[in-house]
Design a protein around this motif. Structure first.
Motif, mmCIF file in Angstrom:
data_model
loop_
_atom_site.group_PDB
_atom_site.id
_atom_site.type_symbol
_atom_site.label_atom_id
_atom_site.label_comp_id
_atom_site.label_asym_id
_atom_site.label_seq_id
_atom_site.Cartn_x
_atom_site.Cartn_y
_atom_site.Cartn_z
ATOM 1 N N THR A 297 1.202 -0.793 -0.097
ATOM 2 C CA THR A 297 0.204 0.174 -0.460
ATOM 3 C C THR A 297 0.514 1.589 -0.429
ATOM 4 O O THR A 297 0.332 2.575 -0.392
ATOM 5 N N SER A 298 1.643 1.451 0.399
ATOM 6 C CA SER A 298 2.823 2.254 0.995
ATOM 7 C C SER A 298 3.364 2.433 -0.413
ATOM 8 O O SER A 298 3.659 3.632 -0.650
ATOM 9 N N LEU A 299 3.577 1.814 -1.443
ATOM 10 C CA LEU A 299 4.425 2.316 -2.430
ATOM 11 C C LEU A 299 3.670 2.143 -3.316
ATOM 12 O O LEU A 299 3.745 3.426 -4.369
ATOM 13 N N PHE A 300 2.381 2.237 -3.531
ATOM 14 C CA PHE A 300 1.372 2.928 -4.022
ATOM 15 C C PHE A 300 0.824 4.144 -3.763
ATOM 16 O O PHE A 300 -0.090 5.130 -4.244
ATOM 17 N N LEU A 301 0.853 5.088 -2.525
ATOM 18 C CA LEU A 301 0.904 6.062 -2.158
ATOM 19 C C LEU A 301 2.491 7.124 -1.628
ATOM 20 O O LEU A 301 2.293 6.872 -0.625
ATOM 21 N N PRO A 302 2.195 7.344 -2.685
ATOM 22 C CA PRO A 302 4.083 8.308 -2.791
ATOM 23 C C PRO A 302 4.079 9.247 -2.255
ATOM 24 O O PRO A 302 2.187 10.009 -2.418
ATOM 25 N N THR A 303 5.189 9.374 -0.837
ATOM 26 C CA THR A 303 4.580 11.586 -0.759
ATOM 27 C C THR A 303 6.180 11.993 -0.890
ATOM 28 O O THR A 303 7.031 11.290 -1.297
ATOM 29 N N GLY B 196 19.197 -7.340 7.434
ATOM 30 C CA GLY B 196 17.619 -7.856 6.233
ATOM 31 C C GLY B 196 17.461 -6.979 5.766
ATOM 32 O O GLY B 196 16.692 -6.305 4.237
ATOM 33 N N VAL B 197 16.297 -5.249 6.749
ATOM 34 C CA VAL B 197 15.935 -5.068 6.657
ATOM 35 C C VAL B 197 16.329 -3.719 6.559
ATOM 36 O O VAL B 197 16.027 -3.141 5.349
ATOM 37 N N ILE B 198 17.411 -3.443 6.896
ATOM 38 C CA ILE B 198 18.207 -2.484 6.767
ATOM 39 C C ILE B 198 19.083 -3.101 4.678
ATOM 40 O O ILE B 198 18.951 -2.071 3.946
ATOM 41 N N VAL B 199 19.401 -3.829 5.029
ATOM 42 C CA VAL B 199 19.835 -3.558 3.044
ATOM 43 C C VAL B 199 18.336 -3.930 1.877
ATOM 44 O O VAL B 199 18.634 -3.367 0.525
ATOM 45 N N ALA B 200 17.529 -4.293 2.172
ATOM 46 C CA ALA B 200 16.526 -4.264 1.105
ATOM 47 C C ALA B 200 16.107 -3.409 1.420
ATOM 48 O O ALA B 200 15.183 -2.703 -0.136
ATOM 49 N N SER B 201 15.696 -2.717 2.509
ATOM 50 C CA SER B 201 15.004 -1.093 2.371
ATOM 51 C C SER B 201 15.653 -0.214 1.657
ATOM 52 O O SER B 201 15.032 0.272 0.791
ATOM 53 N N PHE B 202 16.760 -0.330 1.862
ATOM 54 C CA PHE B 202 18.036 0.200 0.725
ATOM 55 C C PHE B 202 17.710 0.200 -0.344
ATOM 56 O O PHE B 202 18.082 1.288 -0.908
ATOM 57 N N LEU B 203 18.034 -1.008 -1.127
ATOM 58 C CA LEU B 203 17.211 -1.269 -1.544
ATOM 59 C C LEU B 203 15.919 -0.521 -2.719
ATOM 60 O O LEU B 203 16.430 -0.219 -3.845
ATOM 61 N N ILE B 204 14.786 -0.987 -1.848
ATOM 62 C CA ILE B 204 13.560 -0.330 -2.382
ATOM 63 C C ILE B 204 13.632 0.719 -2.541
ATOM 64 O O ILE B 204 13.251 1.522 -3.288
ATOM 65 N N GLY B 205 14.706 1.959 -1.875
ATOM 66 C CA GLY B 205 14.913 2.929 -2.142
ATOM 67 C C GLY B 205 15.037 3.425 -2.975
ATOM 68 O O GLY B 205 14.979 4.766 -3.186
ATOM 69 N N ILE B 206 15.448 2.770 -3.868
ATOM 70 C CA ILE B 206 15.935 3.132 -5.217
ATOM 71 C C ILE B 206 14.399 3.632 -6.206
ATOM 72 O O ILE B 206 14.752 4.450 -6.895
#
Length: 324
Positions: free
Chosen positions: A171-177, A218-228
């Motif tokens: 849901t957060s991905l579909f609601l950018p801010t 895992g959260v640190i790395v995955a979140s960083f990659l999703i941050g792209i």
């Protein structure tokens, strides 16, 4: 490796306090103060641009608070008792400070009383930082109710938690801010996600150090990659890293295994009056520009901390007002 061994040894101790996480909350509160220092009337466009540039790196401070709140998520014996405790801890301070700021800003000629009351009713808060309390009440209450529901239907809460994490993430991905912080309702899913991730950290911390460590990494790395694709996840990666560091410090450094009070009061008090008043007074004595900014920032933190600690000391029964 020695630090990891020490971590595992101290992990079994029940007497230590998470002082490192208390200090992290102070750091996050300091970040929040900085976020609210912009001023077109006192600072040049160059200085305001500098503030915004720094904020782009520390703008996830409130996400960090949601993460920490989830980390310390603890259901009480009943739903009624749990929700009532959360209401007292979150919503009473919210209404007290929101109404106070609405009235004060109206008396100072800086705001409309009707608007302030409307912001209170809609849970945004008359102070730009207060939404955190109302949102946290809703989010933590929802998680609390779901944890009791899972117990009632004899289903592991971990399954329900996993579903919530997936739904809030998508849901957060579909609601950018434009900002990773604030009372924009579109940020609600990512706040839900941060709180849930904090709960996941806490659950694995109790079960297995190795699993806890790998989940956080895992959260640190995955979140960083999703941050792209969604820059807000850079902030989630950053605050997760800070939480891991704070936890390691709490476990391994005996001198910080105690409470460091005051971060809640700093968060509640710093704006919309204190920081701008201090900045204006410094302008009157000739301090402007960057010197005004950093002096105001430091004095706001110190004054709010002193007021909070004095309140806690002399009115300990009402310390909940400052989130203590």
């Amino acid at each position: 490796m020695n630090m990891l061994i020490s971590f595992k040894q101290n992990y079994t101790e029940k007497s230590f306090r998470y002082g490192g996480i208390d200090l992290l909350k102070h750091l996050l509160a300091f970040f929040v103060i900085f976020q609210h220092m912009s001023s077109e009337s006192r600072y040049s466009s160059e200085l305001n641009s500098f503030i915004q540039e720094i904020v782009s790196y520390i703008g996830g401070a409130v996400m960090g608070f949601f993460l920490i709140s989830g980390f310390f998520f603890r259901p009480s014996e009943t739903i009624k008792l749990s929700v009532s405790k959360i209401f007292k801890r979150m919503m009473l301070p919210f209404f007290i400070f929101s109404l106070l700021y609405a009235i004060l800003m109206w008396l100072l000629g800086k705001g409309n009383l009707k608007d302030g009351l409307w912001q209170t009713v809609t849970l945004h808060g008359a102070g730009m930082q207060l939404y955190y309390l109302s949102y946290l009440f809703v989010i933590s209450s929802a998680y609390m109710i779901l944890s009791f529901f899972a117990k009632k239907i004899n289903v592991s809460f971990n399954y329900i938690l996993s579903i919530i994490l997936v739904i809030s993430f998508v849901t957060s991905l579909f609601l950018p801010t434009l900002s990773p912080t604030g009372s924009d309702y579109r940020l609600f899913p990512i706040y839900v996600l941060c709180f849930g991730i904090g709960i996941s950290f806490s659950i694995l911390k109790k079960k297995s150090y190795q699993k806890f460590y790998f989940l956080v990494m895992g959260v640190i790395v995955a979140s960083f990659l999703i941050g792209i694709f969604d820059y807000r996840f850079y902030h989630l990666s950053f605050v997760s890293f800070l939480l891991l560091c704070a936890y390691f410090i709490s476990i391994n450094v005996k001198s910080v295994q105690k409470n460091f009070h005051g971060s809640g009061g700093i968060y509640l008090l710093h704006t919309p009056i204190v920081n701008f008043t201090i900045s204006s007074l410094l302008m009157m004595i000739g301090l402007s520009g960057y010197l005004n900014l950093f002096s105001s920032l430091l004095l706001t933190y110190i004054i709010c901390l002193i007021v909070t600690l004095l309140f806690i000391r002399y009115l300990p029964f009402y310390k909940w007002v400052f989130l203590e």
